[in-house]
Design a protein around this motif. Structure first.
Motif, PDB file in Angstrom:
ATOM      1  N   ARG A 523       0.768  -1.059  -0.081  1.00 43.74           N
ATOM      2  CA  ARG A 523      -0.038   0.207   0.089  1.00 43.74           C
ATOM      3  C   ARG A 523       0.868   1.491  -0.237  1.00 43.74           C
ATOM      4  NH1 ARG A 523      -5.195  -1.068   3.801  1.00 43.74           N
ATOM      5  NH2 ARG A 523      -6.692  -1.486   2.460  1.00 43.74           N
ATOM      6  N   ILE A 524       1.891   1.180   0.681  1.00 40.96           N
ATOM      7  CA  ILE A 524       2.913   2.383   0.798  1.00 40.96           C
ATOM      8  C   ILE A 524       3.964   2.144  -0.378  1.00 40.96           C
ATOM      9  CG2 ILE A 524       4.478   3.656   2.010  1.00 40.96           C
ATOM     10  CD1 ILE A 524       1.673   4.222   2.997  1.00 40.96           C
ATOM     11  N   ASN A 525       4.148   2.968  -1.181  1.00 42.76           N
ATOM     12  CA  ASN A 525       5.127   3.099  -2.154  1.00 42.76           C
ATOM     13  C   ASN A 525       5.279   1.812  -3.124  1.00 42.76           C
ATOM     14  OD1 ASN A 525       6.244   5.780  -2.240  1.00 42.76           O
ATOM     15  ND2 ASN A 525       7.493   5.221  -0.460  1.00 42.76           N
ATOM     16  N   PRO A 526       3.824   1.643  -3.998  1.00 40.33           N
ATOM     17  CA  PRO A 526       4.020   0.460  -4.945  1.00 40.33           C
ATOM     18  C   PRO A 526       5.027   0.790  -5.965  1.00 40.33           C
ATOM     19  CG  PRO A 526       2.065   1.665  -4.878  1.00 40.33           C
ATOM     20  CD  PRO A 526       2.602   2.048  -3.457  1.00 40.33           C
ATOM     21  N   THR A 527       5.556  -0.253  -6.391  1.00 42.91           N
ATOM     22  CA  THR A 527       6.290   0.111  -7.645  1.00 42.91           C
ATOM     23  C   THR A 527       5.577   0.879  -8.721  1.00 42.91           C
ATOM     24  OG1 THR A 527       5.974  -1.930  -8.885  1.00 42.91           O
ATOM     25  CG2 THR A 527       7.813  -1.990  -7.147  1.00 42.91           C
ATOM     26  N   GLN A 528       6.528   1.585  -9.248  1.00 39.26           N
ATOM     27  CA  GLN A 528       5.905   2.267 -10.785  1.00 39.26           C
ATOM     28  C   GLN A 528       4.892   1.333 -11.754  1.00 39.26           C
ATOM     29  OE1 GLN A 528       5.679   5.626 -11.580  1.00 39.26           O
ATOM     30  NE2 GLN A 528       6.196   5.822  -9.446  1.00 39.26           N
ATOM     31  N   TYR A 529       5.758   0.071 -11.929  1.00 37.57           N
ATOM     32  CA  TYR A 529       5.066  -1.013 -12.493  1.00 37.57           C
ATOM     33  C   TYR A 529       3.676  -1.292 -12.216  1.00 37.57           C
ATOM     34  CZ  TYR A 529       3.831  -5.633 -14.476  1.00 37.57           C
ATOM     35  OH  TYR A 529       3.157  -6.829 -15.033  1.00 37.57           O
ATOM     36  N   GLU A 530       3.781  -1.556 -10.701  1.00 36.91           N
ATOM     37  CA  GLU A 530       2.243  -1.850 -10.048  1.00 36.91           C
ATOM     38  C   GLU A 530       1.280  -0.654 -10.248  1.00 36.91           C
ATOM     39  OE1 GLU A 530       3.636  -4.610  -6.405  1.00 36.91           O
ATOM     40  OE2 GLU A 530       4.001  -2.628  -6.149  1.00 36.91           O
ATOM     41  N   ILE A 531       1.952   0.436 -10.243  1.00 33.66           N
ATOM     42  CA  ILE A 531       0.756   1.580 -10.167  1.00 33.66           C
ATOM     43  C   ILE A 531       0.247   1.728 -11.706  1.00 33.66           C
ATOM     44  CG2 ILE A 531       0.633   4.283 -10.454  1.00 33.66           C
ATOM     45  CD1 ILE A 531       2.477   4.307  -8.142  1.00 33.66           C
ATOM     46  N   GLY A 532       1.022   1.310 -12.655  1.00 34.75           N
ATOM     47  CA  GLY A 532       0.655   1.091 -13.985  1.00 34.75           C
ATOM     48  C   GLY A 532      -0.390   0.275 -14.300  1.00 34.75           C
ATOM     49  N   GLU A 533      -0.114  -0.776 -13.549  1.00 35.60           N
ATOM     50  CA  GLU A 533      -1.063  -2.267 -13.946  1.00 35.60           C
ATOM     51  C   GLU A 533      -2.287  -1.743 -13.140  1.00 35.60           C
ATOM     52  OE1 GLU A 533      -0.623  -5.230 -15.567  1.00 35.60           O
ATOM     53  OE2 GLU A 533       0.886  -3.832 -16.472  1.00 35.60           O
ATOM     54  N   LEU A 534      -2.475  -1.217 -11.980  1.00 36.11           N
ATOM     55  CA  LEU A 534      -3.545  -0.699 -11.476  1.00 36.11           C
ATOM     56  C   LEU A 534      -4.207   0.331 -12.331  1.00 36.11           C
ATOM     57  CD1 LEU A 534      -5.108  -0.884  -8.522  1.00 36.11           C
ATOM     58  CD2 LEU A 534      -3.725   1.443  -7.793  1.00 36.11           C
ATOM     59  N   LEU A 535      -3.678   1.261 -12.831  1.00 36.85           N
ATOM     60  CA  LEU A 535      -4.209   2.250 -13.583  1.00 36.85           C
ATOM     61  C   LEU A 535      -4.913   1.411 -14.941  1.00 36.85           C
ATOM     62  CD1 LEU A 535      -1.985   5.332 -13.488  1.00 36.85           C
ATOM     63  CD2 LEU A 535      -4.101   5.166 -12.366  1.00 36.85           C
ATOM     64  N   LYS A 536      -4.258   0.512 -15.448  1.00 33.73           N
ATOM     65  CA  LYS A 536      -4.539  -0.347 -16.607  1.00 33.73           C
ATOM     66  C   LYS A 536      -6.041  -1.128 -16.064  1.00 33.73           C
ATOM     67  CE  LYS A 536      -0.496  -1.020 -19.032  1.00 33.73           C
ATOM     68  NZ  LYS A 536       0.714  -2.310 -19.510  1.00 33.73           N
ATOM     69  N   SER A 537      -5.859  -1.587 -15.033  1.00 33.26           N
ATOM     70  CA  SER A 537      -7.093  -2.464 -14.491  1.00 33.26           C
ATOM     71  C   SER A 537      -8.162  -1.652 -14.309  1.00 33.26           C
ATOM     72  CB  SER A 537      -6.693  -2.903 -12.911  1.00 33.26           C
ATOM     73  OG  SER A 537      -5.872  -3.785 -13.045  1.00 33.26           O
TER      74      SER A 537
END
Length: 552
Positions: A523-537
């Motif tokens: 929840r705190i400081n997820p990776t840029q890849y994870e944030i990108g995948e979250l926005l894709k979701s």
């Protein structure tokens, strides 16, 4: 003999060897000092009350045994003992107790006892930093008892409050404004008084937290631009006149003429000629280029903290930090080991020593405070990268580091916050907002400024109400962040910035993210890849959900 007396009676090279001679050490010589002082510290610490509590009957004789028997510690291991300020359980008698914020929403303050030997080492290393901030090479420095230094430091009981006391005990450098006056002033009043005194006496040194020095620099530029030429301002409007030295009057007139000619604002470098510029704290790398443009001098980064004292400094080349061998015994947790231990609190990560680090690798710092300190094998919560094992150009033969940031589970904005999953959870709970899930990351703006970016998914019923908007969320959470974290409040009060930005995600975004079989996101400081995948979701979520919004 005080440092000021040594300046008068001894040659520059002798002083350099005394305060900056650690730069001539080989890695073997560095480790020899570390090992000798650590063995002395082990003998003191293991017989103390707090040492016995952590050792639980074990009795290490060597450094190797100590590293095997003593687990890595955090402040929780010392909190109950230190909260009583009972010196009988400490390895050595404390002269002063330093404090800082612990964790907003969960704990109050951290306390750190400083012994006389710790303060002597702190003073010597700070004097070395002062000399190095003026240096252009080995043996070169320019420090004078008549120098002035702009006051931009938090007073005691915070760690930076020690600096003026230790410095004044060694040399009669004048603080602008004087420390006793500055401590009674507001931040704005201190800036104005320091600037006015600087116009009269000049400013030779500037030291503070990077973000604060930047804000102060902008304030000085603003005050300078608005100042009327001559020996005073506002002669007929009842305002108090500002006394300015004749040399400064000439400089001010020339500077204003040059600025009009070049079509730009007045900058501090147009008025003052700094000998030395030092910055401490997090996020300095984001402010250094701008500070250099403002002052014409590149800041020298040092590292000092409540628990470790003053432990590292850059040198004349301003391209990496070297650790002092006599402040703490250093261990380093490799990045992969750190990540594993943060994901699994039961895992004890391996550490390596200064002579075992690898070039290019990131490490979480672990310290054992020497000279009677209380914190042993202590996880400070800071991450460094080893830039190189040696520096052939500057002829330094032990590792050089750059400061990266706090550990990934903590969001530190400009040295003012310690935001964790717990503190954000408490903010959401206090606010009464119906947040289904969230993630938060420290991100950087285009103009290199840090901020807290929250990705929030609300409960479905909230999104059918037009009352739930980004601005409402931002207003509510901002209020409770200030309540939970006192330092967060200072971001607005002192630096004039609001660090919070919110993106509202469509309902079902997190469920869609995990439906793909992904591991649970931090929840705190997820990776840029994870944030990108979250926005894709969220783009895969059906269109009935509210489209994402983002605060301005």
């Amino acid at each position: 003999m005080k440092f000021e007396e040594k300046l008068k009676e001894r040659k520059d090279w002798e002083l350099w060897k005394e305060y900056c001679g650690f730069l001539d050490l080989t890695i073997d010589e560095f480790m020899a000092i570390q090992n000798r002082l650590m063995l002395e510290q082990i003998r003191k610490w293991r017989t103390s009350g707090i040492g016995k509590t952590i050792l639980k009957g074990r009795n290490p004789e060597t450094i190797e045994e100590f590293r095997k028997m003593v687990p890595l510690t955090s402040y929780e291991d010392y909190a109950d003992s230190l909260s009583l300020k009972d010196k009988s359980i400490l390895p050595d008698d404390p002269v002063v107790w330093i404090q800082t914020t612990w964790e907003g929403g969960r704990h109050t303050i951290k306390l750190a006892p400083y012994t006389r030997s710790m303060l002597e080492t702190y003073q010597n290393n700070m004097l070395g930093c002062l000399m190095l901030s003026t240096s252009s090479g080995r043996g070169d420095f320019d420090v004078n008892p008549k120098d002035t230094i702009l006051y931009a430091l938090a007073p005691l009981p915070y760690a930076t409050g020690i600096f003026p006391l230790l410095l004044n005990d060694a040399i009669s450098i004048e603080f602008l404004p004087p420390v006793k006056e500055a401590q009674k002033m507001s931040f704005s009043e201190r800036n104005k008084k320091g600037f006015k005194m600087g116009l009269k006496k000049g400013i030779d040194f500037f030291f503070g937290v990077g973000s604060v020095t930047y804000y102060v620099s902008l304030s000085i530029a603003s005050l300078g631009s608005g100042h009327k030429s001559g020996s005073g301002s506002g002669g007929g409007d009842g305002k108090k006149k500002i006394s300015i030295s004749p040399a400064m009057v000439v400089r001010l007139l020339k500077a204003k003429h040059l600025c009009r000619k070049e079509g730009r604002d007045l900058l501090p470098k147009d008025l003052f000629r700094l000998k030395g510029f030092m910055c401490a704290g997090t996020d300095n790398r984001l402010y250094r280029d701008d500070l250099e443009k403002l002052w014409g001098v590149r800041p020298m980064e040092i590292f000092a903290g409540t628990e470790p004292t003053c432990i590292g400094t850059e040198i004349w080349s301003r391209d990496g930090m070297y650790f002092f061998p006599d402040a703490c015994f250093y261990e380093f947790i490799p990045e992969k080991e750190m990540e594993r231990s943060l994901a699994d609190s039961s895992y004890e990560p391996r550490t390596c020593l200064m002579n075992e680090v690898e070039e290019g690798e990131k490490y979480e710092l672990v310290i054992s405070v020497l000279k009677g300190g209380v914190f042993m094998r202590y996880r400070v919560g800071d991450v460094y990268r080893c830039i190189a094992l040696e520096n052939e150009r500057d002829q330094v033969r032990f590792p050089r580091f750059e400061y990266i940031d706090r550990i990934p589970t903590v969001i530190d904005i400009a040295g003012f916050t310690r935001i964790t999953e717990n503190s954000i959870g408490r903010v959401i709970g206090l606010s009464g907002l119906k947040v289904k899930d969230w993630a938060a990351a420290k991100e950087i703006t285009e103009n290199k400024r840090p901020y807290l970016h929250m990705y929030v998914e609300m409960e479905p019923e909230c999104l059918f109400s037009s009352a739930v908007t980004v601005n409402i969320l931002k207003e509510h959470m901002g209020v409770y962040f200030k309540y939970v974290d006192e330092d967060y409040k200072d971001l607005k009060k002192i630096l004039g910035i609001d660090p919070l930005e919110i993106t509202i995600l469509r309902c079902g975004t997190f469920d869609t993210y995990y439906r793909g079989g992904k591991e649970k996101m931090r929840r705190i400081n997820p990776t840029q890849y994870e944030i990108g995948e979250l926005l894709k979701s969220q783009e895969l979520v059906s269109a009935f959900g509210r489209r994402p919004e983002r605060s301005v």
